[in-house]
Design an enzyme around this catalytic site. Structure first.
Site, short mmCIF file in Angstrom:
data_model
loop_
_atom_site.label_atom_id
_atom_site.label_comp_id
_atom_site.label_asym_id
_atom_site.label_seq_id
_atom_site.Cartn_x
_atom_site.Cartn_y
_atom_site.Cartn_z
CB ILE A 171 -0.88 0.05 1.26
CG1 ILE A 171 -1.56 -1.27 1.52
CG2 ILE A 171 -1.86 1.23 1.17
CD1 ILE A 171 -2.89 -1.45 0.89
N PRO A 172 1.09 1.88 -1.14
CG PRO A 172 0.91 2.76 -3.29
CD PRO A 172 0.25 1.80 -2.33
CB CYS A 173 1.85 5.12 2.96
SG CYS A 173 3.18 4.14 3.65
CG HIS A 174 6.40 4.60 -1.17
ND1 HIS A 174 5.86 3.35 -0.94
CD2 HIS A 174 6.59 4.67 -2.51
CE1 HIS A 174 5.75 2.69 -2.09
NE2 HIS A 174 6.18 3.47 -3.06
NE ARG A 175 4.00 4.09 -5.75
CZ ARG A 175 3.51 2.92 -6.12
NH1 ARG A 175 2.21 2.78 -6.34
NH2 ARG A 175 4.30 1.88 -6.26
#
Lengths: 255, 188
Positions: A158-162
């Site tokens: 779940i790309p919370c880095h994006r």
């Protein structure tokens, strides 16, 4: 009672073998397994239940800490597995979580909405906390989006880095040190220096002179605009006044 | 826990509720599978397969069907079908398994008197084999009634038969077991 009745009675008192409950629940996909995966940015623990991923965590704090965190956050126990299912492993190595199923367990509806929306952000692109809040129909809940992402139990997939700050700063990162957020985004092909430069000059949108559409800077459509045709905008009104409409894919402004 | 509490739990939280279903029904269902297969190895496979199918089915259940679900009878019917399908597809005929002794099956010692216990233990081992050797209709009826402890009406519902047929199958099955058990105790 004759022998047959007695024996039938004893048969009805037979006990399932030791471990039957656990084996059966695992076969039903009701037990979480975990294993370690090595990725280009370090080792990670992954937990899954059936075909659904329930947690991802950096392995640098050790197994004990992962097991404790999982027990307190997810509220279930974990069992070691031989390896991670190939589909999950490939998704992790490529930081592409879109094709997988997730077990959001104890998370609130709001937190789940934030994570599902975040999952839609394409690899190599970024969106702001405000964008996520707007997209899930809670435009005032920008800080709450930040909090939900800080507690993302499944980073990388779940790309919370994006999800980054509206002012161009990268902001906090649930998956570890803020520097790591940078490393992952670079790995995904994002030009951070260019993005910082735009932010410094307060340029928030990119438009195309040929299509008269404006996008968020990292939108795949914006990146295809030839340099000669590219226009920078600081505000929605500026773009609209110049006769541009917002992109339907990256939805840069409120509808 | 009362059966309706368990189905209410399922309606509220399927995953947590189902864990309790397995916990509550595992031993009874294993005993039923043991009686049908005649050996603990196949019995475990059948019991596990039964719960996996039950869980998949429950995921698609509308809430009103959950409310009227009679879990013990429903699980029994699934187990009966699992065994029937195994026999049909890939397993040797049950008669071949009938001689297998139920080694490794844990039977709690509950009654006083060493002779009675020894007799009962020898009995249950052989009985698993004897029950497995009964004709299918009798075997299923006897196990569901005497081991799974369903009423005649519940057995009839689970097997899709009339109550009279079930009564007669239970009666004839027990009679056959008595005759064979009598023969067994004479030779041992």
């Amino acid at each position: 009672m004759n022998m047959v009745e007695e024996a039938l009675h004893e048969l009805s008192a037979a006990r399932a073998p030791d471990g039957f409950l656990e084996r059966t629940l695992r076969a039903c996909g009701l037990r979480d397994s975990y294993a370690k995966v090595a990725t280009p940015i370090g080792d990670y623990f992954v937990a899954w239940r059936g075909n659904r991923v329930s947690a991802v965590s950096r392995a640098d704090k050790g197994l004990e800490s992962f097991l404790n965190w999982f027990a307190s956050e997810v509220g279930r126990s974990l069992e070691p597995a031989e390896g991670v299912p190939a589909l999950i492993r490939r998704a992790l190595l490529a930081t592409r979580g879109q094709g997988l199923s997730y077990d959001f367990g104890q998370l609130t509806e709001f937190e789940q909405a934030v994570l599902r929306k975040t999952l839609e952000i394409p690899r190599g692109e970024v969106r702001s906390y405000g964008w996520v809040a707007r997209e899930i129909g809670r435009p005032g809940a920008v800080r709450a989006v930040g909090t939900a992402l800080r507690h993302n139990p499944i980073p990388l997939l779940i790309p919370c880095h994006r999800v980054v700050r509206g002012d161009g700063e990268l902001g906090n990162y649930a998956g570890g040190h803020p520097e790591l957020k940078k490393d992952i985004l670079k790995l995904e092909g994002l030009d951070l220096g260019w993005l910082e430069d735009l932010a410094r000059r307060h340029k928030r949108f990119l438009g195309s002179r040929t299509t008269h559409v404006f996008c968020q800077p990292t939108c795949s459509h914006a990146r295809r605009i030839a340099l000669d045709n590219r226009v920078e905008f600081s505000a929605e009104q500026e773009a609209r006044a110049a006769g541009y409409r917002p992109c339907r894919d990256c939805r840069p402004v409120a509808a | 826990m009362a059966p309706e509490e368990l189905t209410q739990w399922l309606a509220r939280d399927l995953d947590a509720g189902f864990e309790e279903v397995v916990r509550t029904h595992q031993h009874r269902l294993f005993a039923l599978a043991l009686g049908m297969c005649g050996n603990p190895h196949d019995a475990e496979e059948v019991a596990q397969d039964t719960f996996v199918r039950a869980y998949r089915a429950l995921k698609r259940f509308p809430p009103e069907r959950l409310e009227e679900l009679r879990l013990a009878a429903w699980l029994s019917r699934i187990a009966v079908n699992v065994v029937r399908n195994r026999v049909r597809s890939r397993r040797p005929a049950l008669a071949l398994l009938a001689g297998a002794e139920a080694e490794g099956v844990e039977v709690p010692e509950r009654r006083a008197g060493p002779e009675r216990t020894v007799l009962a233990r020898a009995g249950v081992r052989r009985l698993a084999g004897l029950v497995a050797a009964l004709p299918r209709a009798q075997r299923e009826a006897v196990l569901l009634h005497s081991v799974q402890q369903l009423t005649y009406a519940e057995v009839a519902g689970a097997l899709n038969l009339s109550e009279a047929t079930v009564r007669s199958n239970v009666h004839r099955g027990l009679q056959a077991l008595r005759a064979r058990a009598g023969w067994l105790s004479e030779v041992s």
